[in-house]
Scaffold this active site. Structure first.
Site, PDB file in Angstrom:
ATOM      1  N   ASP A  15     -55.635  -5.092 -40.693  1.00 47.38           N
ATOM      2  CA  ASP A  15     -55.997  -3.901 -41.389  1.00 47.38           C
ATOM      3  C   ASP A  15     -57.575  -3.781 -41.640  1.00 47.38           C
ATOM      4  O   ASP A  15     -57.941  -4.713 -42.434  1.00 47.38           O
ATOM      5  CB  ASP A  15     -55.177  -3.628 -42.532  1.00 47.38           C
ATOM      6  N   GLU A 115     -55.417   0.254 -38.057  1.00 50.88           N
ATOM      7  CA  GLU A 115     -54.312  -0.773 -38.547  1.00 50.88           C
ATOM      8  C   GLU A 115     -53.574  -1.174 -37.060  1.00 50.88           C
ATOM      9  O   GLU A 115     -53.394   0.005 -36.370  1.00 50.88           O
ATOM     10  CB  GLU A 115     -53.370  -0.613 -39.580  1.00 50.88           C
TER      11      GLU A 115
END
Length: 416
Positions: A15, A115
């Protein structure tokens, strides 16, 4: 729980920290982790949403990605920049290309623009264990793009995602095996778990379930009876079990319909909304024509302004599938005049085309030259594909109520 019967994989969930804000900070030559910076959807509107706040801005002022422009602090060190979606997509693509140095395309599963899951099975001899690989990837992303990322490592995608959300965002890199579930995940509140929203949280609280540790020993049959398939998924996730595929070509499911909607920037009156509906029908039918599909069920959704609230969503089916803009438009307008309350201003509109058929399955009409009508749509599509989305428009799209020209400047609802 006997984990020996469940597969173990080496999965990373990566992320990008405050991705939009980090990209903008790097463009300005600033440190993304130390700079006070906010990315705003439209700085010309005080109510515009803050799409991203830098970690320093979040820490100092408690700002979040659901704050509004007018809520930003009056700090002379604060940088406020408009969103540049094309830049974020480009950087995201380049980060994915960087991951190709470690794994093949089939081992990468993007979850969003910032992500991604990466399966690193069998790479120990070349790059080291999964923790070492995560450290190398984190270093490479920082060196190449100036962006800090958090990485969760797990035996499956769920564990990698959840340990990233709960622990890696504070530690940088965090790992969770099946054996770590009770220690690392069970103390967490249920709302901290990926896939549990506010409504599910309230439902679980009514059952006395506050933490993941209270969910795990709960009776599976009761959860299944109360929540159906979702209840069973909650139970297995509480034990850290997830059988989602971790490698392969992640193909989209079969297209079930085409939809398009917009939250209007101002209240639209009854006399104006037909322009918006026509523009939306044009886009939906264009997408259907692109894949040689047509639909029999047409839906119109209208949301009224905050002053009155409410709205309606209604659908109807036609006898012959269509992907002709004017066919869909006339049906939508029929729904509008039938269900509109006659007085409220309109703030959101969406249209959908479902119950799809291939073009070959579409029955011809003896009383209407449908082929000519559809050919016009395909010709307009071809012109737009070659010269741009605004190269040919209906005259009504150039009025103040038209939305196509303004939307052509945006990606994902925000300026490119």
């Amino acid at each position: 729980m006997d984990y020996s019967v469940y597969p173990r994989n080496d999965v990373l969930c990566i992320d990008m920290r405050s991705f939009y804000a980090s990209v903008e900070a790097v463009k300005l030559g600033l440190d993304p982790m130390e700079t006070l910076l906010a990315v705003v959807g439209d700085p010309n509107r005080s109510g515009s949403i803050v799409l991203a706040a830098s970690p320093a801005l979040k820490k100092k002022y408690g700002m979040s990605n659901v704050s509004r422009y007018f809520e930003l602090p009056k700090d002379p060190d604060l940088h406020i920049v408009p969103a540049h979606m094309a830049d974020y997509l480009e950087v995201s693509t380049e980060i994915t290309k960087l991951l190709y140095q470690y794994v093949p395309k089939e081992a990468i599963h993007p979850y969003s623009v910032d992500e991604v899951w990466v399966t690193v099975n069998g790479l120990q001899r070349r790059f080291g264990n999964r923790l070492t690989i995560a450290q190398r990837i984190k270093h490479d992303i920082l060196e190449c793009f100036g962006i800090t990322c958090s990485i969760g490592i797990g035996d499956n995608k769920f564990l990698a995602k959840v340990v990233m959300d709960i622990h890696a965002k504070k530690q940088g890199i965090a790992e969770c095996t099946y054996e770590d579930v009770q220690q690392k995940l069970w103390p967490a509140p249920v709302e901290a778990i990926w896939g549990i929203g506010s409504r599910m949280k309230k439902n679980l609280e009514r059952m006395g379930i506050i933490t993941l540790g209270q969910l795990a020993p709960f009776d599976l049959q009761r959860l299944r009876k109360r929540f159906g398939v979702m209840g069973e998924q909650l139970y297995w996730h509480a034990w850290g079990i997830d059988l989602s595929p971790v490698i392969g070509n992640f193909v989209k499911t079969k297209q079930k319909g085409f939809g398009h909607g917009i939250a209007l920037l101002r209240d639209y009156a009854k006399e104006e909304v037909h322009v918006c509906i026509l523009d939306l029908c044009e886009e939906v039918c264009r997408r259907a024509r692109t894949v040689q599909m047509a639909g029999k069920t047409i839906q119109l959704g209208i949301s009224y302004s905050k002053e009155t609230g409410g709205g309606f969503s209604r659908s109807t089916s036609i006898s012959i599938p269509t992907n002709a803009t004017m066919d869909m438009y006339h049906v939508c307008m029929g729904l509008f005049f039938r269900f509109y309350d006659g007085r409220s201003s309109i703030r959101r509109v969406y249209v959908t085309l479902t119950n799809l058929y291939t073009k070959q399955d579409t029955q011809l009409s003896l009383f209407e030259n449908r082929t000519k009508k559809e050919d016009i749509g395909y010709i307009m599509d071809a012109i737009r594909a070659k010269y741009g989305p605004t190269s040919i428009l209906r005259a009504i799209s150039y009025t103040d109520a038209g939305i196509t020209i303004e939307r052509s400047k945006k990606i994902g609802g925000h300026y490119a």
